[in-house]
Design a protein around this motif. Structure first.
Motif, PDB file in Angstrom:
ATOM      1  N   UNK A  70       0.832  -1.205   0.000  1.00 46.79           N
ATOM      2  CA  UNK A  70       0.000   0.000   0.000  1.00 46.79           C
ATOM      3  C   UNK A  70       0.866   1.254   0.000  1.00 46.79           C
ATOM      4  N   UNK A  71       0.315   2.304  -0.602  1.00 46.61           N
ATOM      5  CA  UNK A  71       0.961   3.610  -0.572  1.00 46.61           C
ATOM      6  C   UNK A  71       0.425   4.472   0.562  1.00 46.61           C
ATOM      7  N   UNK A  72      -0.825   4.208   0.942  1.00 51.48           N
ATOM      8  CA  UNK A  72      -1.452   4.985   2.014  1.00 51.48           C
ATOM      9  C   UNK A  72      -2.249   4.063   2.915  1.00 51.48           C
ATOM     10  N   UNK A  73      -2.111   4.270   4.221  1.00 46.56           N
ATOM     11  CA  UNK A  73      -2.947   3.595   5.210  1.00 46.56           C
ATOM     12  C   UNK A  73      -3.714   4.671   5.969  1.00 46.56           C
ATOM     13  N   UNK A  74      -5.021   4.539   5.967  1.00 39.15           N
ATOM     14  CA  UNK A  74      -5.885   5.489   6.673  1.00 39.15           C
ATOM     15  C   UNK A  74      -6.573   4.752   7.815  1.00 39.15           C
ATOM     16  N   UNK A  75      -6.339   5.207   9.031  1.00 40.12           N
ATOM     17  CA  UNK A  75      -6.917   4.560  10.211  1.00 40.12           C
ATOM     18  C   UNK A  75      -8.240   5.229  10.573  1.00 40.12           C
ATOM     19  N   UNK A  76      -9.336   4.574  10.229  1.00 36.69           N
ATOM     20  CA  UNK A  76     -10.667   5.060  10.608  1.00 36.69           C
ATOM     21  C   UNK A  76     -11.046   4.369  11.917  1.00 36.69           C
ATOM     22  N   UNK A  77     -10.276   4.699  12.941  1.00 33.34           N
ATOM     23  CA  UNK A  77     -10.356   3.984  14.218  1.00 33.34           C
ATOM     24  C   UNK A  77     -11.048   4.791  15.308  1.00 33.34           C
ATOM     25  N   UNK A  78     -11.793   5.793  14.900  1.00 30.26           N
ATOM     26  CA  UNK A  78     -12.654   6.502  15.828  1.00 30.26           C
ATOM     27  C   UNK A  78     -11.953   7.544  16.674  1.00 30.26           C
ATOM     28  N   UNK A  79     -12.667   7.957  17.702  1.00 27.20           N
ATOM     29  CA  UNK A  79     -12.238   9.064  18.551  1.00 27.20           C
ATOM     30  C   UNK A  79     -12.389   8.686  20.014  1.00 27.20           C
ATOM     31  N   UNK A  80     -11.688   9.413  20.851  1.00 28.41           N
ATOM     32  CA  UNK A  80     -11.810   9.174  22.285  1.00 28.41           C
ATOM     33  C   UNK A  80     -12.296  10.437  22.977  1.00 28.41           C
TER      34      UNK A  80
END
Length: 438
Positions: free
Chosen positions: A308-318
């Motif tokens: 991959x060239x880009x990893x996007x973490x859609x892992x929410x918020x705290x």
């Protein structure tokens, strides 16, 4: 107490802050609003300094199930409005109820410190273009939102491509010419993955667990508008709604999605029809949980890997209230433990507004929370028996209003409630405190 100390400090001018400001003004309770941005709208203003909005974002609930009852959205607004429409809606709301005059804009609250026990006041320090300022208030109402501080997990190894959290995502052009991996398949993750499908070279989605998917439309109507007239017991509701979802969604597992390890409504469903459409067309590949990074290679726990060239973490918020000590909020586990998600068990001068999530709660449900709080403040000042009864109830020990639901053990579910149970409890207190209730 002086007139200045009779006022509350209200932090935030997003949907929850605006609802509270409107109610405080209507009930004659003095307050000073503080907002970091230069306008109202909270995260719905994509230009705001801490907005986590992205250009293609829309409501995942329909406008009629989301809007404030006393301020419906315009008929010409789409059923699932964009963030631009929402920004306009909140500006019009603030204008309609004359709220702008109550706020200091461009004002970042730095600290809130109690002067002593409940009722002795608070020292609030904020910073604006002219420098730092400190003022004393009778109480504090926190409404700074729940979706501004990224929850970025620690990954083993090093990724040498571009690694970002979804909070840093704004435009689909960020994916141009890239092989993209989206980690996380909640509502934002699926929305962003659809953008990556259309703009990147390829898109994979990494999922730790399965999700229940809900289409935006059922029988030609927004899905969340169906079934509202009749309240079914949860066991029966799961059967009915599960059957409908099988008709309209089918079996996501045949596209590679993992099977959910929890029952329907024990976590927030994903309201997205397009991710399933693209999975069925082979436009997106579903991957397992990430094991480690190695250069541009991502290794997954099932033994597979991808480049991959880009990893996007859609892992929410705290949850994050950086201007006040956690101990003052009765913090327990992943969230403050507050009566009906907003009232401190011991203090009557500190409230957290908007720290509540439920499928279908909408802004009206949050407006009701603010009304309960405002009527409680008003009742305490008047010495009403009902306000004292609420004071006793919140000090006597309580559980979160889950309605017996066993929500999955995740930080984002730590302040989740059952909508019917929650609105019933809040509505009862509103009526006892002199309002119409839900």
């Amino acid at each position: 107490m002086s007139d200045a100390r009779d006022r509350f400090a209200l932090i935030g001018a997003g949907p929850m802050g605006l609802a509270a400001a409107k109610l405080l003004a209507e009930h004659g309770i003095g307050f000073q609003g503080f907002e970091l941005n230069d306008d109202v709208g909270g995260l719905w203003d994509i230009e705001g300094p801490r907005s986590t909005m992205y250009e293609t974002a829309h409501l995942i609930s329909s406008k009629r199930m989301t809007e404030f009852t006393d301020f419906p959205m315009r008929d010409e607004v789409a059923e699932y409005p964009s963030h631009r429409e929402m920004k306009r809606y909140f500006r019009e709301f603030a204008e309609r109820f004359d709220l702008y005059r109550h706020y200091r804009f461009g004002a970042e609250v730095l600290s809130c410190e109690p002067l002593g026990a409940s009722g002795e006041g608070w020292r609030v320090t904020w910073r604006d273009a002219e420098g730092e300022h400190t003022e004393e208030f009778g109480g504090v109402l926190i409404a700074n939102g729940t979706l501004s501080t990224p929850n970025m997990p620690a990954f083993e190894g090093e990724f040498t491509g571009e690694l970002i959290h979804s909070s840093a995502y704004r435009y689909p052009g960020q994916f141009d010419g890239k092989r993209v991996l989206v980690i996380g398949a909640g509502n934002s993750g699926c929305d962003i993955a659809v953008d990556a499908i259309h703009h990147g070279l390829s898109c994979d989605v990494s999922m730790r667990r399965g999700y229940h998917f809900v289409p935006k439309y059922i029988f030609g109507k927004p899905a969340d508008t169906l079934g509202g007239a009749i309240r079914l017991p949860m066991a029966l509701k799961r059967i009915v709604d599960g059957t409908i979802l099988k008709w309209f969604v089918g079996d996501p597992q045949k596209y590679g999605f993992p099977k959910p390890d929890y029952r329907l409504y024990e976590s927030h469903p994903v309201v997205n029809s397009l991710i399933l459409y693209h999975a069925g067309h082979g436009d997106v590949r579903i991957r397992g949980d990430v094991a480690r990074f190695e250069g541009k290679t991502v290794h997954f726990r099932d033994g597979t890997s991808g480049e991959y060239d880009m990893v996007l973490a859609a892992t929410g918020y705290k949850l994050d209230y950086p201007f006040i000590d956690d101990g003052l909020l009765n913090w327990t586990g992943d969230a403050p433990h507050l009566y009906l998600n907003c009232m401190h068990p011991e203090r009557d001068d500190l409230f957290v507004l908007g720290m509540v999530e439920a499928s279908g709660l909408g802004w009206q449900g949050r407006h009701e929370q603010a009304e309960m709080v405002v009527r409680y403040i008003e009742g305490l000042r008047a010495g009403s028996e009902e306000a004292r009864a609420l004071q006793k109830a919140k000090a006597g020990g309580f559980e979160r209003a889950t309605g017996g639901m066993s929500y999955i053990d995740l930080p984002r579910m730590a302040y989740y409630v059952d909508k019917a149970t929650y609105r019933k409890a809040v509505g009862q207190w509103i009526r006892r405190l002199g309002g119409a209730g839900a």
